[in-house]
Scaffold this active site. Structure first.
Site, mmCIF file in Angstrom:
data_model
loop_
_atom_site.group_PDB
_atom_site.id
_atom_site.type_symbol
_atom_site.label_atom_id
_atom_site.label_comp_id
_atom_site.label_asym_id
_atom_site.label_seq_id
_atom_site.Cartn_x
_atom_site.Cartn_y
_atom_site.Cartn_z
ATOM 1 N N CYS A 260 0.784 -1.249 0.000
ATOM 2 C CA CYS A 260 0.000 0.000 0.000
ATOM 3 C C CYS A 260 0.807 1.287 0.000
ATOM 4 O O CYS A 260 0.618 2.127 -0.880
ATOM 5 C CB CYS A 260 -0.946 0.005 1.193
ATOM 6 S SG CYS A 260 -2.237 -1.218 1.012
HETATM 7 P P1 NAD Z 1 -4.944 -8.843 -3.322
HETATM 8 O O1 NAD Z 1 -4.126 -8.724 -4.556
HETATM 9 O O2 NAD Z 1 -4.398 -9.554 -2.129
HETATM 10 O O3 NAD Z 1 -6.357 -9.492 -3.661
HETATM 11 C C1 NAD Z 1 -7.137 -9.152 -4.758
HETATM 12 C C2 NAD Z 1 -7.924 -10.378 -5.164
HETATM 13 O O4 NAD Z 1 -8.846 -10.025 -6.200
HETATM 14 C C3 NAD Z 1 -7.079 -11.510 -5.723
HETATM 15 O O5 NAD Z 1 -7.349 -12.694 -5.023
HETATM 16 C C4 NAD Z 1 -7.516 -11.628 -7.194
HETATM 17 O O6 NAD Z 1 -7.440 -12.941 -7.707
HETATM 18 C C5 NAD Z 1 -8.938 -11.117 -7.102
HETATM 19 N N1 NAD Z 1 -9.507 -10.660 -8.370
HETATM 20 C C6 NAD Z 1 -8.902 -9.951 -9.361
HETATM 21 N N2 NAD Z 1 -9.768 -9.707 -10.357
HETATM 22 C C7 NAD Z 1 -10.962 -10.260 -9.998
HETATM 23 C C8 NAD Z 1 -12.248 -10.335 -10.597
HETATM 24 N N3 NAD Z 1 -12.502 -9.779 -11.787
HETATM 25 N N4 NAD Z 1 -13.243 -10.987 -9.939
HETATM 26 C C9 NAD Z 1 -13.012 -11.561 -8.726
HETATM 27 N N5 NAD Z 1 -11.815 -11.521 -8.108
HETATM 28 C C10 NAD Z 1 -10.785 -10.876 -8.726
HETATM 29 O O7 NAD Z 1 -5.302 -7.331 -2.920
HETATM 30 P P2 NAD Z 1 -5.480 -6.707 -1.451
HETATM 31 O O8 NAD Z 1 -4.171 -6.574 -0.769
HETATM 32 O O9 NAD Z 1 -6.594 -7.410 -0.774
HETATM 33 O O10 NAD Z 1 -5.957 -5.236 -1.839
HETATM 34 C C11 NAD Z 1 -7.194 -4.996 -2.465
HETATM 35 C C12 NAD Z 1 -7.390 -3.489 -2.575
HETATM 36 O O11 NAD Z 1 -7.465 -2.923 -1.255
HETATM 37 C C13 NAD Z 1 -6.251 -2.758 -3.270
HETATM 38 O O12 NAD Z 1 -6.771 -1.663 -3.988
HETATM 39 C C14 NAD Z 1 -5.376 -2.262 -2.119
HETATM 40 O O13 NAD Z 1 -4.641 -1.114 -2.457
HETATM 41 C C15 NAD Z 1 -6.437 -1.938 -1.074
HETATM 42 N N6 NAD Z 1 -5.979 -2.045 0.320
HETATM 43 C C16 NAD Z 1 -5.151 -3.062 0.705
HETATM 44 C C17 NAD Z 1 -4.754 -3.155 2.030
HETATM 45 C C18 NAD Z 1 -3.797 -4.240 2.481
HETATM 46 O O14 NAD Z 1 -3.276 -4.139 3.595
HETATM 47 N N7 NAD Z 1 -3.563 -5.281 1.690
HETATM 48 C C19 NAD Z 1 -5.207 -2.222 2.976
HETATM 49 C C20 NAD Z 1 -6.083 -1.230 2.558
HETATM 50 C C21 NAD Z 1 -6.466 -1.143 1.225
#
Ligand code: NAD
Length: 415
Positions: A260
Protein backbone atom coordinates in the site's frame (compact mmCIF):
# COMPACT_ATOMS: atom_id res chain seq x y z
CA UNK A 1 -27.88 -8.22 5.18
CA UNK A 2 -26.87 -10.17 2.08
CA UNK A 3 -23.31 -9.10 1.34
CA UNK A 4 -21.08 -10.06 -1.56
CA UNK A 5 -17.36 -9.36 -1.69
CA UNK A 6 -15.47 -9.43 -4.96
CA UNK A 7 -11.79 -10.37 -4.58
CA UNK A 8 -10.51 -12.79 -1.94
CA UNK A 9 -7.24 -11.01 -1.13
CA UNK A 10 -6.22 -9.59 2.24
CA UNK A 11 -8.95 -6.93 2.18
CA UNK A 12 -11.75 -9.00 0.65
CA UNK A 13 -11.26 -12.02 2.89
CA UNK A 14 -11.04 -9.98 6.08
CA UNK A 15 -14.07 -7.89 5.06
CA UNK A 16 -16.13 -10.96 4.14
CA UNK A 17 -15.16 -13.00 7.19
CA UNK A 18 -15.74 -10.17 9.67
CA UNK A 19 -19.11 -9.19 8.15
CA UNK A 20 -20.18 -12.86 8.27
CA UNK A 21 -19.05 -13.02 11.89
CA UNK A 22 -21.33 -10.06 12.60
CA UNK A 23 -24.31 -12.08 11.33
CA UNK A 24 -24.52 -11.07 7.68
CA UNK A 25 -24.98 -13.63 4.91
CA UNK A 26 -21.75 -13.38 2.91
CA UNK A 27 -20.69 -14.66 -0.52
CA UNK A 28 -17.15 -14.22 -1.81
CA UNK A 29 -16.46 -13.97 -5.55
CA UNK A 30 -12.94 -14.77 -6.72
CA UNK A 31 -11.46 -15.56 -10.15
CA UNK A 32 -8.67 -17.68 -8.67
CA UNK A 33 -10.31 -21.13 -8.32
CA UNK A 34 -7.60 -22.22 -5.92
CA UNK A 35 -8.66 -19.51 -3.43
CA UNK A 36 -12.34 -20.45 -3.91
CA UNK A 37 -11.48 -24.05 -2.99
CA UNK A 38 -9.63 -22.90 0.13
CA UNK A 39 -12.65 -20.95 1.38
CA UNK A 40 -14.99 -23.83 0.55
CA UNK A 41 -12.81 -26.04 2.79
CA UNK A 42 -13.17 -23.30 5.45
CA UNK A 43 -9.46 -22.51 5.21
CA UNK A 44 -7.70 -19.22 4.54
CA UNK A 45 -5.63 -18.99 1.34
CA UNK A 46 -3.39 -16.44 3.08
CA UNK A 47 -1.94 -15.94 6.54
CA UNK A 48 -3.74 -13.30 8.57
CA UNK A 49 -3.95 -13.50 12.35
CA UNK A 50 -7.36 -14.80 13.51
CA UNK A 51 -8.77 -15.19 10.00
CA UNK A 52 -8.63 -19.02 9.78
CA UNK A 53 -10.48 -19.28 13.09
CA UNK A 54 -13.33 -17.04 11.83
CA UNK A 55 -13.54 -18.85 8.47
CA UNK A 56 -13.87 -22.16 10.30
CA UNK A 57 -16.78 -20.84 12.37
CA UNK A 58 -18.86 -18.70 10.02
CA UNK A 59 -21.20 -19.73 7.24
CA UNK A 60 -19.57 -18.14 4.20
CA UNK A 61 -19.85 -19.13 0.54
CA UNK A 62 -17.23 -18.72 -2.20
CA UNK A 63 -17.72 -18.86 -5.95
CA UNK A 64 -16.26 -17.69 -9.25
CA UNK A 65 -19.73 -17.28 -10.75
CA UNK A 66 -20.98 -13.68 -10.61
CA UNK A 67 -24.60 -14.73 -11.25
CA UNK A 68 -24.69 -16.25 -7.77
CA UNK A 69 -24.58 -12.78 -6.20
CA UNK A 70 -27.59 -11.37 -8.03
CA UNK A 71 -29.64 -11.18 -4.80
CA UNK A 72 -27.06 -9.15 -2.78
CA UNK A 73 -28.01 -6.04 -0.81
CA UNK A 74 -24.43 -4.73 -0.95
CA UNK A 75 -21.55 -5.76 -3.24
CA UNK A 76 -18.06 -4.73 -2.13
CA UNK A 77 -15.31 -4.45 -4.74
CA UNK A 78 -12.02 -5.50 -3.14
CA UNK A 79 -9.82 -6.42 -6.12
CA UNK A 80 -6.21 -5.26 -6.39
CA UNK A 81 -5.06 -1.94 -7.89
CA UNK A 82 -1.30 -2.50 -8.34
CA UNK A 83 1.17 0.10 -9.62
CA UNK A 84 2.10 0.52 -13.26
CA UNK A 85 5.70 1.40 -14.22
CA UNK A 86 4.88 5.15 -14.16
CA UNK A 87 3.49 4.94 -10.60
CA UNK A 88 -0.16 5.27 -11.58
CA UNK A 89 -2.45 2.37 -10.67
CA UNK A 90 -3.78 -0.20 -13.06
CA UNK A 91 -7.57 -0.43 -13.03
CA UNK A 92 -7.68 -3.64 -15.05
CA UNK A 93 -8.94 -5.77 -12.12
CA UNK A 94 -11.51 -3.16 -11.11
CA UNK A 95 -12.84 -2.79 -14.66
CA UNK A 96 -12.67 -6.58 -15.11
CA UNK A 97 -14.91 -7.12 -12.10
CA UNK A 98 -17.26 -4.30 -13.12
CA UNK A 99 -17.66 -5.72 -16.62
CA UNK A 100 -18.67 -9.04 -15.06
CA UNK A 101 -21.11 -7.20 -12.80
CA UNK A 102 -22.97 -5.72 -15.79
CA UNK A 103 -24.87 -8.94 -16.43
CA UNK A 104 -25.69 -9.20 -12.70
CA UNK A 105 -27.15 -5.69 -12.83
CA UNK A 106 -29.21 -6.52 -15.92
CA UNK A 107 -30.84 -9.42 -14.06
CA UNK A 108 -31.44 -7.44 -10.90
CA UNK A 109 -34.99 -6.16 -10.34
CA UNK A 110 -34.65 -4.14 -7.10
CA UNK A 111 -32.30 -1.47 -5.71
CA UNK A 112 -28.94 -2.54 -4.26
CA UNK A 113 -25.57 -0.96 -3.48
CA UNK A 114 -22.13 -1.29 -5.03
CA UNK A 115 -19.34 -0.18 -2.67
CA UNK A 116 -15.76 0.26 -3.90
CA UNK A 117 -13.21 -0.72 -1.24
CA UNK A 118 -10.24 -1.05 -3.58
CA UNK A 119 -7.92 1.96 -3.32
CA UNK A 120 -8.55 4.11 -6.39
CA UNK A 121 -7.35 7.65 -7.18
CA UNK A 122 -9.74 10.58 -6.72
CA UNK A 123 -12.29 10.71 -9.52
CA UNK A 124 -12.20 6.99 -10.40
CA UNK A 125 -15.57 5.95 -8.97
CA UNK A 126 -17.36 8.78 -10.77
CA UNK A 127 -15.38 8.70 -14.02
CA UNK A 128 -14.72 4.96 -14.46
CA UNK A 129 -16.85 2.82 -12.12
CA UNK A 130 -20.29 4.37 -12.66
CA UNK A 131 -20.05 4.65 -16.50
CA UNK A 132 -19.19 0.92 -16.74
CA UNK A 133 -22.05 -0.09 -14.43
CA UNK A 134 -24.49 2.09 -16.38
CA UNK A 135 -23.69 0.08 -19.53
CA UNK A 136 -26.17 -2.38 -18.02
CA UNK A 137 -28.94 0.07 -18.89
CA UNK A 138 -29.52 0.71 -15.15
CA UNK A 139 -28.96 4.16 -13.62
CA UNK A 140 -26.82 5.03 -10.59
CA UNK A 141 -28.90 6.68 -7.88
CA UNK A 142 -32.06 5.22 -9.34
CA UNK A 143 -31.65 1.46 -9.91
CA UNK A 144 -28.54 0.99 -7.82
CA UNK A 145 -26.52 2.96 -5.28
CA UNK A 146 -22.77 3.63 -5.32
CA UNK A 147 -20.35 4.23 -2.44
CA UNK A 148 -16.59 4.42 -2.08
CA UNK A 149 -15.49 3.23 1.35
CA UNK A 150 -11.71 2.98 1.69
CA UNK A 151 -10.11 0.31 3.87
CA UNK A 152 -7.43 1.19 6.43
CA UNK A 153 -6.58 -2.24 7.90
CA UNK A 154 -3.00 -3.25 8.66
CA UNK A 155 -2.07 -6.72 7.42
CA UNK A 156 -1.37 -9.04 10.33
CA UNK A 157 -3.85 -7.02 12.41
CA UNK A 158 -6.55 -6.94 9.73
CA UNK A 159 -9.28 -8.68 11.68
CA UNK A 160 -8.71 -6.50 14.75
CA UNK A 161 -8.55 -3.34 12.64
CA UNK A 162 -11.73 -4.18 10.71
CA UNK A 163 -13.64 -4.77 13.94
CA UNK A 164 -12.11 -1.76 15.74
CA UNK A 165 -11.75 0.99 13.14
CA UNK A 166 -10.54 4.48 14.10
CA UNK A 167 -13.15 5.82 11.68
CA UNK A 168 -15.35 4.63 8.86
CA UNK A 169 -15.44 6.67 5.68
CA UNK A 170 -18.55 6.57 3.53
CA UNK A 171 -18.11 8.28 0.18
CA UNK A 172 -21.60 8.44 -1.30
CA UNK A 173 -23.03 9.08 -4.74
CA UNK A 174 -26.24 10.29 -3.08
CA UNK A 175 -27.79 10.07 0.39
CA UNK A 176 -29.74 6.88 -0.38
CA UNK A 177 -26.46 5.10 -1.26
CA UNK A 178 -24.82 6.43 1.92
CA UNK A 179 -27.81 5.48 4.08
CA UNK A 180 -27.62 1.87 2.84
CA UNK A 181 -23.96 1.54 3.80
CA UNK A 182 -24.54 3.43 7.06
CA UNK A 183 -27.06 0.74 8.07
CA UNK A 184 -24.35 -1.90 7.75
CA UNK A 185 -21.79 0.07 9.73
CA UNK A 186 -23.91 1.80 12.37
CA UNK A 187 -23.25 -0.82 15.08
CA UNK A 188 -19.49 -0.12 14.93
CA UNK A 189 -18.12 1.99 17.75
CA UNK A 190 -16.34 4.51 15.50
CA UNK A 191 -17.02 7.90 13.97
CA UNK A 192 -18.67 7.55 10.56
CA UNK A 193 -17.63 10.29 8.16
CA UNK A 194 -19.94 10.84 5.19
CA UNK A 195 -18.46 12.66 2.20
CA UNK A 196 -18.72 12.58 -1.58
CA UNK A 197 -17.04 9.88 -3.67
CA UNK A 198 -13.82 11.65 -4.62
CA UNK A 199 -13.28 13.02 -1.11
CA UNK A 200 -13.43 9.44 0.22
CA UNK A 201 -10.88 8.38 -2.39
CA UNK A 202 -8.60 11.28 -1.41
CA UNK A 203 -8.90 10.53 2.34
CA UNK A 204 -7.31 7.13 1.73
CA UNK A 205 -4.40 8.59 -0.26
CA UNK A 206 -3.90 11.46 2.18
CA UNK A 207 -3.82 8.99 5.13
CA UNK A 208 -1.24 6.72 3.57
CA UNK A 209 0.87 9.61 2.28
CA UNK A 210 0.93 11.07 5.79
CA UNK A 211 1.97 7.74 7.32
CA UNK A 212 4.73 7.33 4.72
CA UNK A 213 5.90 10.86 5.50
CA UNK A 214 5.91 10.21 9.25
CA UNK A 215 8.02 7.04 8.87
CA UNK A 216 10.45 8.78 6.55
CA UNK A 217 10.68 11.75 8.88
CA UNK A 218 11.73 9.63 11.86
CA UNK A 219 14.15 7.67 9.68
CA UNK A 220 15.79 10.92 8.63
CA UNK A 221 16.00 12.04 12.27
CA UNK A 222 17.41 8.56 13.04
CA UNK A 223 20.10 8.84 10.39
CA UNK A 224 21.22 12.14 11.93
CA UNK A 225 20.99 10.77 15.51
CA UNK A 226 23.22 7.83 14.61
CA UNK A 227 25.99 10.20 13.46
CA UNK A 228 25.70 12.10 16.74
CA UNK A 229 25.52 8.95 18.91
CA UNK A 230 22.03 9.90 20.14
CA UNK A 231 19.42 7.18 20.78
CA UNK A 232 16.77 7.79 18.11
CA UNK A 233 14.17 5.82 20.07
CA UNK A 234 14.54 8.06 23.12
CA UNK A 235 14.01 11.02 20.84
CA UNK A 236 11.01 9.35 19.13
CA UNK A 237 9.42 8.40 22.46
CA UNK A 238 9.73 11.94 23.74
CA UNK A 239 8.41 13.70 20.64
CA UNK A 240 5.57 11.14 20.44
CA UNK A 241 4.30 12.36 23.81
CA UNK A 242 3.34 15.61 22.11
CA UNK A 243 -0.33 15.06 21.25
CA UNK A 244 0.08 17.05 18.05
CA UNK A 245 2.64 14.46 16.89
CA UNK A 246 1.45 11.18 18.47
CA UNK A 247 3.55 8.11 19.21
CA UNK A 248 2.51 5.78 16.36
CA UNK A 249 4.60 5.29 13.21
CA UNK A 250 7.74 6.68 14.85
CA UNK A 251 9.73 3.42 14.76
CA UNK A 252 12.92 4.34 12.96
CA UNK A 253 14.47 1.64 10.77
CA UNK A 254 14.94 0.53 7.17
CA UNK A 255 11.73 2.08 5.90
CA UNK A 256 8.27 0.98 4.85
CA UNK A 257 7.24 -1.66 2.34
CA UNK A 258 4.07 -3.61 1.59
CA UNK A 259 1.31 -3.44 -0.96
CA UNK A 260 0.00 0.00 0.00
CA UNK A 261 2.24 2.81 1.17
CA UNK A 262 4.67 3.09 -1.73
CA UNK A 263 1.97 2.24 -4.27
CA UNK A 264 -0.42 4.83 -2.89
CA UNK A 265 2.16 7.62 -2.61
CA UNK A 266 3.29 6.94 -6.18
CA UNK A 267 -0.31 6.91 -7.41
CA UNK A 268 -1.03 10.26 -5.77
CA UNK A 269 2.13 11.69 -7.32
CA UNK A 270 1.03 10.42 -10.75
CA UNK A 271 -2.49 11.82 -10.31
CA UNK A 272 -1.11 15.22 -9.18
CA UNK A 273 1.30 15.37 -12.12
CA UNK A 274 -1.54 14.55 -14.49
CA UNK A 275 -3.15 17.72 -13.15
CA UNK A 276 0.04 19.71 -13.75
CA UNK A 277 1.14 19.87 -10.09
CA UNK A 278 4.52 18.51 -8.97
CA UNK A 279 4.21 17.14 -5.38
CA UNK A 280 7.83 17.57 -4.29
CA UNK A 281 7.42 16.33 -0.71
CA UNK A 282 5.79 13.06 -1.84
CA UNK A 283 8.41 12.47 -4.54
CA UNK A 284 11.17 12.92 -1.99
CA UNK A 285 9.48 10.44 0.40
CA UNK A 286 9.56 7.69 -2.23
CA UNK A 287 13.24 8.29 -3.09
CA UNK A 288 14.28 8.59 0.55
CA UNK A 289 12.47 5.38 1.53
CA UNK A 290 14.15 3.49 -1.33
CA UNK A 291 17.58 4.58 -0.13
CA UNK A 292 16.96 3.74 3.55
CA UNK A 293 17.14 -0.04 2.97
CA UNK A 294 20.59 0.32 1.38
CA UNK A 295 21.96 1.82 4.59
CA UNK A 296 21.88 -1.65 6.10
CA UNK A 297 24.19 -2.94 3.36
CA UNK A 298 26.52 0.06 3.73
CA UNK A 299 26.90 -0.66 7.46
CA UNK A 300 27.52 -4.36 6.78
CA UNK A 301 30.27 -3.49 4.30
CA UNK A 302 32.22 -1.76 7.08
CA UNK A 303 32.72 -5.20 8.62
CA UNK A 304 33.26 -7.54 5.67
CA UNK A 305 33.54 -8.08 1.96
CA UNK A 306 30.19 -9.43 0.85
CA UNK A 307 31.58 -11.68 -1.90
CA UNK A 308 31.46 -15.31 -0.72
CA UNK A 309 30.46 -14.31 2.84
CA UNK A 310 27.42 -16.05 4.28
CA UNK A 311 24.77 -13.48 5.17
CA UNK A 312 21.64 -14.47 7.07
CA UNK A 313 18.39 -12.54 6.70
CA UNK A 314 15.79 -12.69 9.49
CA UNK A 315 12.37 -11.66 8.22
CA UNK A 316 11.03 -11.55 4.66
CA UNK A 317 7.47 -10.27 5.02
CA UNK A 318 7.00 -6.51 4.80
CA UNK A 319 5.73 -6.43 8.40
CA UNK A 320 5.28 -9.04 11.14
CA UNK A 321 2.23 -11.34 11.36
CA UNK A 322 1.66 -11.55 7.61
CA UNK A 323 2.98 -13.72 4.77
CA UNK A 324 2.79 -10.80 2.33
CA UNK A 325 6.15 -9.94 0.75
CA UNK A 326 4.91 -7.29 -1.69
CA UNK A 327 7.47 -4.45 -1.79
CA UNK A 328 9.13 -5.91 1.31
CA UNK A 329 12.50 -4.37 2.26
CA UNK A 330 13.85 -7.93 2.18
CA UNK A 331 13.46 -7.91 -1.61
CA UNK A 332 15.78 -4.92 -1.99
CA UNK A 333 18.27 -6.29 0.53
CA UNK A 334 18.45 -9.87 -0.78
CA UNK A 335 18.75 -8.55 -4.34
CA UNK A 336 21.80 -6.43 -3.44
CA UNK A 337 23.40 -9.24 -1.43
CA UNK A 338 23.10 -11.64 -4.37
CA UNK A 339 24.47 -9.08 -6.83
CA UNK A 340 27.48 -8.56 -4.53
CA UNK A 341 28.17 -12.32 -4.55
CA UNK A 342 27.13 -13.17 -0.97
CA UNK A 343 25.82 -16.58 0.04
CA UNK A 344 22.32 -15.76 1.31
CA UNK A 345 20.38 -17.77 3.90
CA UNK A 346 16.92 -16.59 4.93
CA UNK A 347 14.24 -17.34 7.49
CA UNK A 348 10.71 -16.04 8.05
CA UNK A 349 7.97 -17.59 10.22
CA UNK A 350 5.25 -17.27 7.53
CA UNK A 351 6.48 -15.70 4.31
CA UNK A 352 9.08 -18.13 2.91
CA UNK A 353 6.66 -19.68 0.39
CA UNK A 354 5.88 -16.27 -1.10
CA UNK A 355 9.51 -15.10 -1.13
CA UNK A 356 10.55 -18.32 -2.89
CA UNK A 357 8.48 -17.27 -5.91
CA UNK A 358 10.75 -14.20 -6.25
CA UNK A 359 14.07 -15.70 -5.15
CA UNK A 360 14.02 -19.47 -5.77
CA UNK A 361 17.79 -19.84 -5.37
CA UNK A 362 18.57 -18.51 -1.89
CA UNK A 363 18.72 -20.97 0.98
CA UNK A 364 15.47 -21.19 3.00
CA UNK A 365 16.29 -22.46 6.45
CA UNK A 366 15.68 -22.15 10.19
CA UNK A 367 16.36 -19.12 12.39
CA UNK A 368 19.13 -21.12 14.12
CA UNK A 369 20.88 -21.81 10.78
CA UNK A 370 20.61 -18.14 9.83
CA UNK A 371 22.35 -17.29 13.11
CA UNK A 372 25.34 -19.39 12.03
CA UNK A 373 26.10 -17.04 9.13
CA UNK A 374 29.06 -14.63 9.07
CA UNK A 375 26.60 -11.75 9.58
CA UNK A 376 22.89 -11.44 10.32
CA UNK A 377 20.51 -8.77 9.04
CA UNK A 378 17.21 -8.24 10.88
CA UNK A 379 14.67 -7.03 8.34
CA UNK A 380 11.23 -7.68 9.93
CA UNK A 381 10.28 -7.29 13.60
CA UNK A 382 8.70 -10.72 14.21
CA UNK A 383 8.16 -11.23 17.93
CA UNK A 384 10.00 -14.56 17.92
CA UNK A 385 13.24 -12.78 16.93
CA UNK A 386 13.29 -11.46 20.52
CA UNK A 387 13.80 -15.07 21.68
CA UNK A 388 16.91 -15.93 19.65
CA UNK A 389 20.43 -16.22 21.05
CA UNK A 390 22.57 -13.59 19.33
CA UNK A 391 25.64 -13.96 21.59
CA UNK A 392 28.91 -14.05 19.66
CA UNK A 393 27.26 -12.91 16.41
CA UNK A 394 27.56 -9.91 14.09
CA UNK A 395 24.11 -8.35 13.76
CA UNK A 396 22.90 -5.35 11.76
CA UNK A 397 19.39 -4.53 12.96
CA UNK A 398 16.86 -2.76 10.77
CA UNK A 399 13.95 -3.07 13.22
CA UNK A 400 15.18 -2.60 16.78
CA UNK A 401 15.04 -6.13 18.19
CA UNK A 402 16.23 -5.49 21.77
CA UNK A 403 17.60 -8.99 22.39
CA UNK A 404 19.93 -8.62 19.41
CA UNK A 405 21.90 -6.05 21.39
CA UNK A 406 23.65 -8.94 23.18
CA UNK A 407 25.44 -9.76 19.90
CA UNK A 408 29.24 -9.52 19.84
CA UNK A 409 28.95 -6.77 17.25
CA UNK A 410 25.60 -4.96 17.03
CA UNK A 411 24.60 -1.93 14.97
CA UNK A 412 21.18 -0.47 14.31
CA UNK A 413 20.44 1.18 11.00
CA UNK A 414 19.67 4.52 12.60
CA UNK A 415 20.64 4.04 16.24
P1 NAD B 1 -4.94 -8.84 -3.32
O1 NAD B 1 -4.13 -8.72 -4.56
O2 NAD B 1 -4.40 -9.55 -2.13
O3 NAD B 1 -6.36 -9.49 -3.66
C1 NAD B 1 -7.14 -9.15 -4.76
C2 NAD B 1 -7.92 -10.38 -5.16
O4 NAD B 1 -8.85 -10.02 -6.20
C3 NAD B 1 -7.08 -11.51 -5.72
O5 NAD B 1 -7.35 -12.69 -5.02
C4 NAD B 1 -7.52 -11.63 -7.19
O6 NAD B 1 -7.44 -12.94 -7.71
C5 NAD B 1 -8.94 -11.12 -7.10
N1 NAD B 1 -9.51 -10.66 -8.37
C6 NAD B 1 -8.90 -9.95 -9.36
N2 NAD B 1 -9.77 -9.71 -10.36
C7 NAD B 1 -10.96 -10.26 -10.00
C8 NAD B 1 -12.25 -10.34 -10.60
N3 NAD B 1 -12.50 -9.78 -11.79
N4 NAD B 1 -13.24 -10.99 -9.94
C9 NAD B 1 -13.01 -11.56 -8.73
N5 NAD B 1 -11.82 -11.52 -8.11
C10 NAD B 1 -10.78 -10.88 -8.73
O7 NAD B 1 -5.30 -7.33 -2.92
P2 NAD B 1 -5.48 -6.71 -1.45
O8 NAD B 1 -4.17 -6.57 -0.77
O9 NAD B 1 -6.59 -7.41 -0.77
O10 NAD B 1 -5.96 -5.24 -1.84
C11 NAD B 1 -7.19 -5.00 -2.46
C12 NAD B 1 -7.39 -3.49 -2.58
O11 NAD B 1 -7.47 -2.92 -1.25
C13 NAD B 1 -6.25 -2.76 -3.27
O12 NAD B 1 -6.77 -1.66 -3.99
C14 NAD B 1 -5.38 -2.26 -2.12
O13 NAD B 1 -4.64 -1.11 -2.46
C15 NAD B 1 -6.44 -1.94 -1.07
N6 NAD B 1 -5.98 -2.04 0.32
C16 NAD B 1 -5.15 -3.06 0.70
C17 NAD B 1 -4.75 -3.15 2.03
C18 NAD B 1 -3.80 -4.24 2.48
O14 NAD B 1 -3.28 -4.14 3.60
N7 NAD B 1 -3.56 -5.28 1.69
C19 NAD B 1 -5.21 -2.22 2.98
C20 NAD B 1 -6.08 -1.23 2.56
C21 NAD B 1 -6.47 -1.14 1.23
Amino acid sequence: MKISVIGCGYVGLVTGACLANLGNKVKLVEIDENKVEYVKRKESPLYEKGLSEILREVDIEATSDYQQIVDSDIIFICVGTPSKADGSITLEYVTGSLNQLISVLKNRKSYFLIAVKSTVVPGTTEEVVIPILEKSGKRAGHDFGVCMTPEFLREGKGVYDFMNPDRIIIGEYDSKSGDTLYTLYESFDAPIVRVDLKTAEMIKYASNSFLATKVSFINEIGNICKQLDIDTYQVANAIGLDKRIGSKFLEAGIGFGGPCLTKDVKALIARAEQLGYVPNILKQIVNFNDSQAFRMIEILKKYMLLKDSSIGVLGLSYRPDTDDVRDSRAITIVDVLLKEGAVVKVYDPQAMHNFKKLFPHVEYTTAEEVLNCDAILIVTEWEEFELLDYRGKLVIDGRRILKAREAMIYEGVCW
